[in-house]
Enzyme design. Structure first.
Site, PDB file in Angstrom:
ATOM      1  N   ASP A  68       0.836  -1.201   0.000  1.00  0.00           N
ATOM      2  CA  ASP A  68       0.000   0.000   0.000  1.00  0.00           C
ATOM      3  C   ASP A  68       0.869   1.249   0.000  1.00  0.00           C
ATOM      4  OD1 ASP A  68      -2.943   0.761   0.148  1.00  0.00           O
ATOM      5  OD2 ASP A  68      -2.006   2.115   1.591  1.00  0.00           O
TER       6      ASP A  68
HETATM    7  C1  LIG Z   1       2.998   8.688  -5.593  1.00  0.00           C
HETATM    8  C2  LIG Z   1       2.714   7.705  -6.680  1.00  0.00           C
HETATM    9  C3  LIG Z   1       1.668   6.801  -6.579  1.00  0.00           C
HETATM   10  N1  LIG Z   1       1.436   5.881  -7.573  1.00  0.00           N
HETATM   11  C4  LIG Z   1       0.381   4.845  -7.498  1.00  0.00           C
HETATM   12  C5  LIG Z   1       0.884   3.515  -6.917  1.00  0.00           C
HETATM   13  C6  LIG Z   1      -0.381   2.815  -6.484  1.00  0.00           C
HETATM   14  O1  LIG Z   1      -0.863   2.007  -7.552  1.00  0.00           O
HETATM   15  C7  LIG Z   1      -1.324   3.976  -6.214  1.00  0.00           C
HETATM   16  C8  LIG Z   1      -1.540   4.022  -4.754  1.00  0.00           C
HETATM   17  O2  LIG Z   1      -2.709   3.347  -4.402  1.00  0.00           O
HETATM   18  P1  LIG Z   1      -2.787   2.008  -3.581  1.00  0.00           P
HETATM   19  O3  LIG Z   1      -4.106   2.015  -2.864  1.00  0.00           O
HETATM   20  O4  LIG Z   1      -1.563   1.787  -2.765  1.00  0.00           O
HETATM   21  O5  LIG Z   1      -2.789   0.843  -4.693  1.00  0.00           O
HETATM   22  P2  LIG Z   1      -3.812   0.499  -5.851  1.00  0.00           P
HETATM   23  O6  LIG Z   1      -5.225   0.755  -5.422  1.00  0.00           O
HETATM   24  O7  LIG Z   1      -3.363   1.170  -7.129  1.00  0.00           O
HETATM   25  O8  LIG Z   1      -3.570  -1.070  -6.087  1.00  0.00           O
HETATM   26  P3  LIG Z   1      -3.886  -2.306  -5.113  1.00  0.00           P
HETATM   27  O9  LIG Z   1      -4.563  -1.816  -3.866  1.00  0.00           O
HETATM   28  O10 LIG Z   1      -4.757  -3.246  -5.918  1.00  0.00           O
HETATM   29  O11 LIG Z   1      -2.524  -2.906  -4.854  1.00  0.00           O
HETATM   30  O12 LIG Z   1      -0.687   5.172  -6.699  1.00  0.00           O
HETATM   31  C9  LIG Z   1       2.210   5.864  -8.719  1.00  0.00           C
HETATM   32  O13 LIG Z   1       1.990   5.065  -9.628  1.00  0.00           O
HETATM   33  N2  LIG Z   1       3.240   6.761  -8.826  1.00  0.00           N
HETATM   34  C10 LIG Z   1       3.538   7.678  -7.866  1.00  0.00           C
HETATM   35  O14 LIG Z   1       4.498   8.445  -8.041  1.00  0.00           O
END
Ligand SMILES: Cc1cn([C@H]2C[C@H](O)[C@@H](COP(=O)(O)OP(=O)(O)OP(=O)(O)O)O2)c(=O)[nH]c1=O
EC number: 3.6.1.9
Length: 186
Positions: A68
């Site tokens: 997460d």
């Molecule tokens: C800060 C930042 C976040 N993110 C993304 C990563 C995560 O996918 C998302 C954070 O949300 P999360 O809730 O951690 O993850 P998710 O809902 O995408 O996937 P899952 O719960 O199924 O594992 O934001 C980037 O891709 N690049 C960045 O620089």
């Protein structure tokens, strides 16, 4: 075979870099923050809950990774923007300032549940209204914590990062490898 309990294509791409065979499942969880919960406690709780839910869902056999990510500015969690004005509010906080990206990764197997927490400091340039408007209309902010993707078009806004780049994108590779090695999975 290892299971990645995540719907995120970015996490899958990162896990491929460790050259360990895995399959992906998605788990549905209540991702709301508890009253007075610290951001660090929140990401650790969710990563562990994702790994545990995946373990249960897949029948308590294969080891399961959950992760997460939260963007934290002035000790407040910036989630995924719900609309343009929510995004503008987030970018006003991030502009010309530094914030933390907190990512927790957890591994659940028959040996129990272990996790690692990684906190990375990220600095943004001062953003103009035109830059903020342009970035919103690219569509990139919508599904991302804090409303940006460092690996995408927002990379141009980042002036400095101290910590783990892979953790900011969604899966800290060094710490994930350590967890897998501890259980002879890598
Ligand atoms: C800060 C930042 C976040 N993110 C993304 C990563 C995560 O996918 C998302 C954070 O949300 P999360 O809730 O951690 O993850 P998710 O809902 O995408 O996937 P899952 O719960 O199924 O594992 O934001 C980037 O891709 N690049 C960045 O620089």
């Amino acid at each position: 075979m290892l299971i990645l309990a995540s719907a995120s294509p970015r996490r899958a791409e990162l896990l491929h870099q460790l050259q360990v065979p895995f399959r992906q499942i998605s788990v549905n969880l209540d991702e709301s923050v508890k009253p007075a919960e610290e951001p660090m406690d929140y990401v650790v709780r969710l990563a562990r809950a994702k790994a545990e839910a995946g373990w249960r869902q897949a029948g308590h056999v294969d080891p399961v990774l959950g992760s997460d990510t939260a963007v934290v500015c002035q000790n407040r969690i910036l989630g995924k923007p719900v609309d343009k004005s929510d995004f503008q509010r987030m970018f006003a906080l991030l502009s010309g300032a530094h914030h933390q990206v907190m990512t927790a990764v957890a591994l659940r197997s028959d040996r129990g549940l272990q996790h690692r927490l990684v906190v990375t400091d990220v600095s943004f340039k001062v953003l103009s209204q035109a830059e903020t408007d342009w970035y919103w209309q690219t569509g990139e902010p919508a599904d991302k914590a804090g409303g940006y993707g460092i690996q995408g078009l927002a990379g141009r806004f980042v002036t400095r990062i101290q910590g783990s780049y892979s953790a900011v994108v969604g899966l800290p590779l060094y710490e994930t490898a350590e967890l897998l090695k501890e259980q002879n999975l890598l």
